[in-house]
Design a protein around this motif. Structure first.
Motif, PDB file in Angstrom:
ATOM      1  N   ASP A 144      19.491  14.071   2.143  1.00  0.00           N
ATOM      2  CA  ASP A 144      19.363  14.485   3.536  1.00  0.00           C
ATOM      3  C   ASP A 144      18.243  13.661   4.149  1.00  0.00           C
ATOM      4  O   ASP A 144      17.411  13.097   3.436  1.00  0.00           O
ATOM      5  CB  ASP A 144      19.050  15.983   3.637  1.00  0.00           C
ATOM      6  N   ARG A 198      11.241   9.867   6.542  1.00  0.00           N
ATOM      7  CA  ARG A 198      11.348  10.494   5.232  1.00  0.00           C
ATOM      8  C   ARG A 198      12.758  10.952   4.943  1.00  0.00           C
ATOM      9  O   ARG A 198      13.507  11.295   5.848  1.00  0.00           O
ATOM     10  CB  ARG A 198      10.417  11.708   5.143  1.00  0.00           C
ATOM     11  N   ILE A 203      14.994  13.811   6.575  1.00  0.00           N
ATOM     12  CA  ILE A 203      14.065  14.760   7.186  1.00  0.00           C
ATOM     13  C   ILE A 203      13.729  14.295   8.592  1.00  0.00           C
ATOM     14  O   ILE A 203      13.927  14.989   9.575  1.00  0.00           O
ATOM     15  CB  ILE A 203      12.776  14.894   6.355  1.00  0.00           C
ATOM     16  N   ARG A 242      14.333  17.977  -6.578  1.00  0.00           N
ATOM     17  CA  ARG A 242      14.612  17.410  -5.257  1.00  0.00           C
ATOM     18  C   ARG A 242      13.316  17.338  -4.480  1.00  0.00           C
ATOM     19  O   ARG A 242      12.573  18.312  -4.390  1.00  0.00           O
ATOM     20  CB  ARG A 242      15.616  18.302  -4.532  1.00  0.00           C
ATOM     21  N   SER A 243      12.992  16.192  -3.898  1.00  0.00           N
ATOM     22  CA  SER A 243      11.720  16.056  -3.202  1.00  0.00           C
ATOM     23  C   SER A 243      11.882  15.119  -2.034  1.00  0.00           C
ATOM     24  O   SER A 243      12.914  14.480  -1.865  1.00  0.00           O
ATOM     25  CB  SER A 243      10.655  15.520  -4.149  1.00  0.00           C
ATOM     26  N   GLN A 244      10.834  15.042  -1.244  1.00  0.00           N
ATOM     27  CA  GLN A 244      10.917  14.156  -0.095  1.00  0.00           C
ATOM     28  C   GLN A 244      10.252  12.827  -0.451  1.00  0.00           C
ATOM     29  O   GLN A 244       9.371  12.767  -1.286  1.00  0.00           O
ATOM     30  CB  GLN A 244      10.227  14.786   1.096  1.00  0.00           C
ATOM     31  N   THR A 250      12.394  22.762  -1.156  1.00  0.00           N
ATOM     32  CA  THR A 250      13.356  21.662  -1.217  1.00  0.00           C
ATOM     33  C   THR A 250      14.365  21.733  -0.089  1.00  0.00           C
ATOM     34  O   THR A 250      15.303  20.958  -0.048  1.00  0.00           O
ATOM     35  CB  THR A 250      14.128  21.690  -2.551  1.00  0.00           C
ATOM     36  N   LEU A 261      15.145  13.336   2.007  1.00  0.00           N
ATOM     37  CA  LEU A 261      15.153  14.237   0.867  1.00  0.00           C
ATOM     38  C   LEU A 261      15.968  13.546  -0.198  1.00  0.00           C
ATOM     39  O   LEU A 261      17.120  13.181   0.032  1.00  0.00           O
ATOM     40  CB  LEU A 261      15.820  15.554   1.276  1.00  0.00           C
ATOM     41  N   ILE A 285      15.142  21.486   3.984  1.00  0.00           N
ATOM     42  CA  ILE A 285      14.563  20.962   5.217  1.00  0.00           C
ATOM     43  C   ILE A 285      14.699  22.009   6.310  1.00  0.00           C
ATOM     44  O   ILE A 285      15.774  22.567   6.499  1.00  0.00           O
ATOM     45  CB  ILE A 285      15.286  19.676   5.655  1.00  0.00           C
ATOM     46  N   ASP A 291      10.433  19.441   8.558  1.00  0.00           N
ATOM     47  CA  ASP A 291       9.752  19.208   7.285  1.00  0.00           C
ATOM     48  C   ASP A 291      10.317  20.161   6.255  1.00  0.00           C
ATOM     49  O   ASP A 291      11.053  21.075   6.578  1.00  0.00           O
ATOM     50  CB  ASP A 291       8.237  19.440   7.462  1.00  0.00           C
ATOM     51  N   THR A 292       9.929  19.914   4.992  1.00  0.00           N
ATOM     52  CA  THR A 292      10.392  20.831   3.948  1.00  0.00           C
ATOM     53  C   THR A 292       9.463  22.024   3.795  1.00  0.00           C
ATOM     54  O   THR A 292       9.895  23.095   3.382  1.00  0.00           O
ATOM     55  CB  THR A 292      10.470  20.100   2.595  1.00  0.00           C
TER      56      THR A 292
END
Lengths: 133, 210
Positions: free
Chosen positions: A29, A35, A31, A45-47, B104, A37, B106, B130-131
């Motif tokens: 995805d 950024r 963000i 899972r991280s950015q 995790t 995902l 968004i 943001d997450t």
């Protein structure tokens, strides 16, 4: 001239900076402008900033933010690992890794192989020279 | 005995097997990945009990600070403005950190704030994608500092909320509400994979095409 590799959901990218350097991740995805995902079978899972990602030609077919199982299944279906290892970029990285992990004995064997190859080339060259002379 | 946590944050690798193999550099260079400096705390406090008031009212506040000490200080700052109680005649009963429930996923965060500019107080509503909420709050503080030259002490967060995509007001967050989002990266930032490999001079000019 136009762009061929797009940031899109399912794009496979290589991490080129930071803790996960050298990993292949999937953009799951976006963000915001900087950024994404990202997700990979072996990480949470991280950015990640786009500056840390190098986009590859590989794209897999997933919906926005899939479950881990769906992601792994899609990666298997698209055969990301083999496509990557057979691509010229992937092969270059594998060779670099192999060269960096040689021990002294391997380097000695490499030296002998290079000398042998040089000798064979020189023999062929002298044969061709003799033919044309 | 003072425990210096920051000293041991960077742990150097033990003897490297092959000095030519530089992949280890990436693993220890960034021990803290994407740490947001702001944490959300819940501070609960009240005035000290006295003869006139045996059980003073207990107040609870959620606020953002970089650490617990600053959170407690900010708590008293706000409580002083709202009630007739100061740190010297009050007590903090509890301070807990509030963590992100789904880091995790968004989300679109809307932040209502009140800030002091050079000419007076203003209200503002800002949106961030943001997450985590802490990430959005940090983004907000950075943006206020850069766009309006307003620093941390002059900003009061009135309210924060997770906004569903339909109710977002700002175009900058609405443009990412596209399930088939697709855009090219325009130029490639050429940089060495770790700061250790940075050099002043390079042998060849970089290729910026993605």
């Amino acid at each position: 001239m136009p762009f061929k590799r797009y940031v899109e959901i399912g794009r496979v990218a290589l991490v080129n900076y930071g803790k996960d350097y050298g990993k292949l991740v999937v953009i799951v995805d976006v963000i915001d402008q900087n950024r994404a995902l990202v997700d990979a079978p072996d990480m949470v899972r991280s950015q990640m900033n786009f500056k840390r990602l190098s986009l590859t030609d590989i794209k897999i077919d997933i919906k926005r933010v899939p479950k881990k199982k769906t992601l792994i299944a899609a990666m298997e279906a698209a055969d990301v690992k083999n496509k990557w290892e057979n691509s010229s970029w992937g092969r270059k990285l594998i060779v670099q890794k192999r060269r960096a992990s040689l021990n002294d004995f391997d380097r000695f064997k490499l030296m002998l192989a290079k000398i042998k190859r040089g000798g064979v080339i020189r023999q062929e060259l002298s044969k061709l020279k003799k033919q044309s002379a | 005995m003072i425990r210096d946590d920051t000293r041991n944050r960077f742990s150097f690798p033990k003897l490297v097997e092959n000095p030519r193999d530089r992949s280890f550099l990436a693993s220890w260079c960034f021990p803290v990945e994407y740490s947001v400096s702001f944490h959300q705390y819940q501070v609960v406090g009240r005035a000290l009990p006295s003869e006139s008031d045996e059980h003073p009212k207990i107040y609870r506040m959620k606020l953002w600070a970089t650490n617990e000490v600053r959170a407690k200080s900010k708590f008293w700052y706000f409580l002083r403005k709202l009630k007739k109680v100061k740190k010297s005649n009050g007590q903090v009963l509890a301070i807990n950190e509030i963590f992100e429930k789904s880091p995790t996923k968004i989300k679109n965060y809307g932040i209502w704030l009140r800030y002091q500019s050079r000419t007076g107080y203003h209200n503002m509503y800002k949106e961030y994608r943001d997450t985590t909420l802490n990430g959005a709050v940090e983004h907000m503080y950075n943006e206020m500092a850069s766009r309006h030259r307003v620093r941390f002490p002059c900003i009061q967060i009135i309210k924060t909320a997770t906004i569903p995509a339909k109710l977002c007001k700002r175009e900058s967050s609405k443009q990412f509400h596209d399930s088939h989002i697709k855009f090219p990266l325009v130029f490639k930032k050429v940089r060495p994979p770790s700061r250790k490999l940075k050099t002043t001079y390079k042998a060849s000019r970089p290729n910026l095409f993605m």
